[in-house]
Design a protein around this motif. Structure first.
Motif, PDB file in Angstrom:
ATOM      1  N   THR A  30       0.819  -1.211   0.000  1.00  0.00           N
ATOM      2  CA  THR A  30       0.000   0.000   0.000  1.00  0.00           C
ATOM      3  C   THR A  30       0.857   1.267   0.000  1.00  0.00           C
ATOM      4  O   THR A  30       2.077   1.202   0.111  1.00  0.00           O
ATOM      5  CB  THR A  30      -0.984  -0.001   1.184  1.00  0.00           C
ATOM      6  OG1 THR A  30      -1.938   1.029   1.002  1.00  0.00           O
ATOM      7  CG2 THR A  30      -0.253   0.219   2.486  1.00  0.00           C
ATOM      8  N   SER A  31       0.182   2.409  -0.121  1.00  0.00           N
ATOM      9  CA  SER A  31       0.874   3.696  -0.258  1.00  0.00           C
ATOM     10  C   SER A  31       1.234   4.296   1.097  1.00  0.00           C
ATOM     11  O   SER A  31       0.756   3.853   2.146  1.00  0.00           O
ATOM     12  CB  SER A  31      -0.014   4.681  -0.992  1.00  0.00           C
ATOM     13  OG  SER A  31      -1.059   5.095  -0.145  1.00  0.00           O
ATOM     14  N   ARG A  63       7.733   2.406  -7.357  1.00  0.00           N
ATOM     15  CA  ARG A  63       7.315   3.710  -7.856  1.00  0.00           C
ATOM     16  C   ARG A  63       6.148   3.528  -8.800  1.00  0.00           C
ATOM     17  O   ARG A  63       6.221   2.758  -9.752  1.00  0.00           O
ATOM     18  CB  ARG A  63       8.455   4.367  -8.633  1.00  0.00           C
ATOM     19  CG  ARG A  63       9.293   5.308  -7.840  1.00  0.00           C
ATOM     20  CD  ARG A  63      10.557   5.675  -8.579  1.00  0.00           C
ATOM     21  NE  ARG A  63      11.579   6.050  -7.621  1.00  0.00           N
ATOM     22  CZ  ARG A  63      11.911   7.322  -7.345  1.00  0.00           C
ATOM     23  NH1 ARG A  63      11.318   8.300  -7.984  1.00  0.00           N
ATOM     24  NH2 ARG A  63      12.827   7.584  -6.454  1.00  0.00           N
ATOM     25  N   GLU A  64       5.090   4.276  -8.499  1.00  0.00           N
ATOM     26  CA  GLU A  64       3.950   4.254  -9.409  1.00  0.00           C
ATOM     27  C   GLU A  64       3.413   5.658  -9.435  1.00  0.00           C
ATOM     28  O   GLU A  64       2.715   6.067  -8.508  1.00  0.00           O
ATOM     29  CB  GLU A  64       2.869   3.302  -8.897  1.00  0.00           C
ATOM     30  CG  GLU A  64       2.978   1.892  -9.460  1.00  0.00           C
ATOM     31  CD  GLU A  64       1.871   0.993  -8.943  1.00  0.00           C
ATOM     32  OE1 GLU A  64       0.689   1.362  -9.090  1.00  0.00           O
ATOM     33  OE2 GLU A  64       2.200  -0.066  -8.382  1.00  0.00           O
ATOM     34  N   ALA A  65       3.764   6.396 -10.499  1.00  0.00           N
ATOM     35  CA  ALA A  65       3.419   7.816 -10.598  1.00  0.00           C
ATOM     36  C   ALA A  65       3.915   8.511  -9.333  1.00  0.00           C
ATOM     37  O   ALA A  65       5.064   8.356  -8.961  1.00  0.00           O
ATOM     38  CB  ALA A  65       1.931   8.005 -10.787  1.00  0.00           C
ATOM     39  N   GLN A  66       3.053   9.242  -8.642  1.00  0.00           N
ATOM     40  CA  GLN A  66       3.514   9.934  -7.424  1.00  0.00           C
ATOM     41  C   GLN A  66       3.444   9.095  -6.161  1.00  0.00           C
ATOM     42  O   GLN A  66       3.755   9.562  -5.088  1.00  0.00           O
ATOM     43  CB  GLN A  66       2.739  11.239  -7.237  1.00  0.00           C
ATOM     44  CG  GLN A  66       1.272  11.039  -7.032  1.00  0.00           C
ATOM     45  CD  GLN A  66       0.461  11.379  -8.268  1.00  0.00           C
ATOM     46  OE1 GLN A  66      -0.399  12.218  -8.227  1.00  0.00           O
ATOM     47  NE2 GLN A  66       0.762  10.738  -9.401  1.00  0.00           N
TER      48      GLN A  66
END
Lengths: 134, 134
Positions: A30-31, A63-66
DNA sequence: CATGTACTTAGCTCATCGGTTAAATAACCT
DNA sequence: AGGTTATTTAACCGATGAGCTAAGTACATG
């Protein structure tokens, strides 16, 4: 100076916030935002905790976009478990029973095969390291 | 304010000197002097380390005349191992195989017994806690 | 390009930690 | 009592750690 790997891993685990983060990550990647939610703490504080966990090898980050998704990294957990194994006989009953069994088997084997040079086995060392179940 | 038990235990383990002391104690009970010998460090420093280990529940201490023999205390080790168990599936192959087996068995059992109320079992919770080998 | 979202870095504070030396305590041994 | 041995306590010091706020970076989108 950087600590040895085991020390930085244990140090990383010595914080309840970080352990809670790991518990969350055990449910899945998760982020940072998501990880921060449960805590009454600034985002930079969480960011620091994640850095510590990453440095300790307990998580890895993509890394996934921001977003920088975090996930559990197995290696350091495994290392801690391995270290702990040196002491397992102090509390794990089934470990002791298994050891007894292994020792019996060795004795029987030794009785069958006539003693050769280097036949002696260091059981104590043997039973303290690199054990798996199965 | 005192930390929670798991935190102070991990903190205690995060020092190589203290882990070395524990490794020595795994060979058997011994005195402070004896424990101090391998280290290039003052006696008070060792005394402090022992206090930390004792506070973390990793060792216990007796009294014999002027000596305070130290020995491994199992409880905190066990607790650490228990916590680590929550993550075992991330690295332990045999653990995963066993889980697969257990799940199969549950499925079969469920097929035999007709579904009752509260029949559903939280496998995820189940497999994360209180496991022993047998 | 401007703005918003998702983070990270910088710089600060305060508490804790690991080490030191010097002194205190405790138990044994003439 | 006086001395030796084993261990702890006290007082200090420099480094590290966990938190904060404010500012910076990276990417997405209007």
């Amino acid at each position: 100076m950087p600590l040895d790997p085991l020390s930085s891993t244990f140090a990383a685990l010595a914080d309840p916030t970080r352990r809670a983060i790991l518990a969350r990550l055990a449910l899945g990647e998760t982020s940072v935002m998501e990880l921060a939610k449960p805590f009454d703490m600034s985002l930079p504080a969480i960011s620091k905790h994640l850095k510590v966990l990453e440095h300790a090898g307990l998580i890895s980050r993509g890394r996934e976009a921001q977003w920088r998704p975090c996930r559990i990294a197995p290696a350091s957990f495994k290392q801690v478990d391995g270290w702990l194994g040196n002491f397992r006989r102090f509390w794990d009953e089934s470990f002791n029973r298994l050891d007894g069994l292994l020792e019996e088997m060795k004795v029987e084997e030794a009785a069958k095969a006539p003693p050769r040079s280097q036949r002696k086995v260091r059981v104590t060392k043997e039973k303290q390291r690199g054990r798996t179940r199965g």
